[in-house]
Design a protein around this motif. Structure first.
Motif, PDB file in Angstrom:
ATOM      1  N   ILE A  13     -67.788  27.259 -12.455  1.00  0.00           N
ATOM      2  CA  ILE A  13     -68.287  26.899 -11.127  1.00  0.00           C
ATOM      3  C   ILE A  13     -68.972  25.546 -11.309  1.00  0.00           C
ATOM      4  CG2 ILE A  13     -69.755  27.561  -9.171  1.00  0.00           C
ATOM      5  CD1 ILE A  13     -69.373  30.498  -9.997  1.00  0.00           C
ATOM      6  N   MET A  14     -68.269  24.514 -10.878  1.00  0.00           N
ATOM      7  CA  MET A  14     -68.684  23.124 -11.167  1.00  0.00           C
ATOM      8  C   MET A  14     -69.719  22.701 -10.125  1.00  0.00           C
ATOM      9  SD  MET A  14     -64.883  21.568 -12.031  1.00  0.00           S
ATOM     10  CE  MET A  14     -64.207  21.749 -10.378  1.00  0.00           C
ATOM     11  N   ASP A  15     -70.964  23.070 -10.350  1.00  0.00           N
ATOM     12  CA  ASP A  15     -71.984  22.867  -9.320  1.00  0.00           C
ATOM     13  C   ASP A  15     -73.010  21.813  -9.743  1.00  0.00           C
ATOM     14  OD1 ASP A  15     -73.209  23.295  -6.889  1.00  0.00           O
ATOM     15  OD2 ASP A  15     -74.243  25.130  -7.507  1.00  0.00           O
ATOM     16  N   TYR A  57     -63.709  25.851 -10.020  1.00  0.00           N
ATOM     17  CA  TYR A  57     -63.998  25.943  -8.584  1.00  0.00           C
ATOM     18  C   TYR A  57     -64.234  24.527  -8.058  1.00  0.00           C
ATOM     19  CZ  TYR A  57     -65.702  29.092  -4.803  1.00  0.00           C
ATOM     20  OH  TYR A  57     -65.853  29.841  -3.655  1.00  0.00           O
ATOM     21  N   ALA A  58     -63.270  24.025  -7.305  1.00  0.00           N
ATOM     22  CA  ALA A  58     -63.351  22.643  -6.828  1.00  0.00           C
ATOM     23  C   ALA A  58     -63.851  22.550  -5.388  1.00  0.00           C
ATOM     24  CB  ALA A  58     -61.976  21.982  -6.932  1.00  0.00           C
ATOM     25  N   PHE A  59     -63.496  23.547  -4.570  1.00  0.00           N
ATOM     26  CA  PHE A  59     -63.885  23.504  -3.150  1.00  0.00           C
ATOM     27  C   PHE A  59     -63.755  24.924  -2.602  1.00  0.00           C
ATOM     28  CE2 PHE A  59     -63.494  22.667   1.383  1.00  0.00           C
ATOM     29  CZ  PHE A  59     -64.300  21.550   1.579  1.00  0.00           C
ATOM     30  N   SER A  60     -64.849  25.432  -2.051  1.00  0.00           N
ATOM     31  CA  SER A  60     -64.818  26.812  -1.542  1.00  0.00           C
ATOM     32  C   SER A  60     -64.437  26.824  -0.065  1.00  0.00           C
ATOM     33  CB  SER A  60     -66.192  27.472  -1.728  1.00  0.00           C
ATOM     34  OG  SER A  60     -67.118  26.969  -0.790  1.00  0.00           O
ATOM     35  N   ASN A  63     -67.195  25.531   1.869  1.00  0.00           N
ATOM     36  CA  ASN A  63     -67.560  24.110   1.761  1.00  0.00           C
ATOM     37  C   ASN A  63     -67.118  23.299   2.986  1.00  0.00           C
ATOM     38  OD1 ASN A  63     -67.179  23.987  -1.871  1.00  0.00           O
ATOM     39  ND2 ASN A  63     -69.051  24.203  -0.669  1.00  0.00           N
ATOM     40  N   ARG A  66     -69.774  21.649   5.292  1.00  0.00           N
ATOM     41  CA  ARG A  66     -70.491  20.396   4.982  1.00  0.00           C
ATOM     42  C   ARG A  66     -70.150  19.305   5.996  1.00  0.00           C
ATOM     43  NH1 ARG A  66     -71.002  20.126  -1.579  1.00  0.00           N
ATOM     44  NH2 ARG A  66     -71.719  22.281  -1.786  1.00  0.00           N
ATOM     45  N   ARG A 182     -71.565  28.623 -14.990  1.00  0.00           N
ATOM     46  CA  ARG A 182     -71.994  27.938 -13.767  1.00  0.00           C
ATOM     47  C   ARG A 182     -73.050  26.915 -14.141  1.00  0.00           C
ATOM     48  NH1 ARG A 182     -72.646  29.697  -7.559  1.00  0.00           N
ATOM     49  NH2 ARG A 182     -73.381  27.695  -6.784  1.00  0.00           N
ATOM     50  N   ARG A 188     -75.707  32.501  -8.996  1.00  0.00           N
ATOM     51  CA  ARG A 188     -74.908  33.280  -8.040  1.00  0.00           C
ATOM     52  C   ARG A 188     -73.432  32.936  -8.198  1.00  0.00           C
ATOM     53  NH1 ARG A 188     -78.366  30.007  -4.635  1.00  0.00           N
ATOM     54  NH2 ARG A 188     -77.303  28.054  -4.135  1.00  0.00           N
ATOM     55  N   SER A 190     -71.212  32.697  -5.410  1.00  0.00           N
ATOM     56  CA  SER A 190     -70.704  31.918  -4.278  1.00  0.00           C
ATOM     57  C   SER A 190     -69.209  32.177  -4.000  1.00  0.00           C
ATOM     58  CB  SER A 190     -70.957  30.421  -4.495  1.00  0.00           C
ATOM     59  OG  SER A 190     -72.327  30.184  -4.742  1.00  0.00           O
TER      60      SER A 190
END
Ligand code: IPE
Ligand code: IPE
Ligand code: MG
Length: 234
Positions: A13-15, A57-60, A63, A66, A182, A188, A190
């Motif tokens: 999860i690239m956060d 995870y690039a875009f949920s 997302n 936004r 993460r 979390r 997400s």
């Protein structure tokens, strides 16, 4: 010395891209660009290590809440990356697949995704599963629809519905995630891969994704090696 264990399937999860940039007094979008560079580095590194699958995870699905400016920037970044910036990834035998819903992605984004998928389909190294417009709940809804269609068309009976059939009807038929990372300190999921993470080991770091380089990845793998996985046994 015992041999180092590698997870077969890593989830990331690239956060923290936004905070990485904001703390430097730069626009959030700079963080996304830097995050994209880190992803390329990590994909090559994971491939070198011999990891077989990585889901990033690039875009949920969420997302899209936004600002339009940020969503547009990210979509253009995806197009640019898949069209122009994955040469080295392809040369290194990495295969790209995608998980997520097509709607409401634009034709341009979908074309770039289909293009790179096609170009890399015969590669036999790391399978990089890019989760884009991905949500685990949508995936479960879409899987349920696919299985219902099979049932309606008399292709399966109720007794055929088992864990394997479910896995095969997710966006991609991949083994379970063994190790989930993460970045950025959030504790979390997400909406990431709820089904596939059933027995994963979790690793959380405060490092923002753009700073999560190969040396930090290796530290995470060391940590994975200290875990005692029991899968419900004793
Ligand atoms: C992750 O970084 C990238 C995406 C969700 C596209 P964020 O953009 O969530 O960065 P933070 O969490 O706001 O710092
Ligand atoms: C999850 O991060 C999605 C991606 C990393 C692409 P978010 O930043 O969107 O998650 P929340 O909002 O903190 O839960
Ligand atoms: Mg975030």
């Amino acid at each position: 010395m015992e041999e180092r264990k590698l997870p077969t399937h890593v989830g990331i999860i690239m956060d923290g891209n936004g905070r990485w940039a904001t703390e430097k007094g730069r626009p959030r979008t700079d963080g996304h660009r830097e995050g994209a560079n880190t992803l390329k580095e990590l994909a090559l590194h994971m491939n070198d290590l011999g990891i077989k699958y990585a889901s990033v995870y690039a875009f949920s699905t969420e997302n899209f809440k936004r600002t339009k400016t940020e969503v547009d920037f990210l979509m253009n970044l995806f197009i640019e990356m898949f069209n122009n910036e994955f040469d080295q990834i392809l040369k290194n035998n990495i295969r790209i697949v995608f998980s997520g819903r097509e709607k409401p992605l634009s034709d341009k984004v979908l074309k770039a995704m289909r293009g790179i998928e096609e170009e890399s389909k015969d590669n036999t190294g790391l399978v990089l599963n890019v989760c884009l417009n991905y949500g685990s709940r949508s995936e479960i809804v879409d899987m349920t629809k696919k299985i219902s269609e099979l049932y309606k068309d008399n292709k399966i009976s109720l007794d055929d519905i088992d864990e394997e059939l479910i896995r095969k009807n997710l966006y991609n038929d991949l083994p379970d995630v063994d190790f989930l990372i993460r970045t950025s300190g959030e504790l979390r999921l997400s909406n990431f891969m709820l089904y596939q993470l059933s027995y994963a080991e979790f690793y959380f770091t405060r490092t923002y994704f753009p700073d999560f380089h190969s040396d930090e990845f290796d530290k995470a793998i060391d940590d994975f090696n200290d875990r005692n996985r029991r899968f419900g046994g004793n």
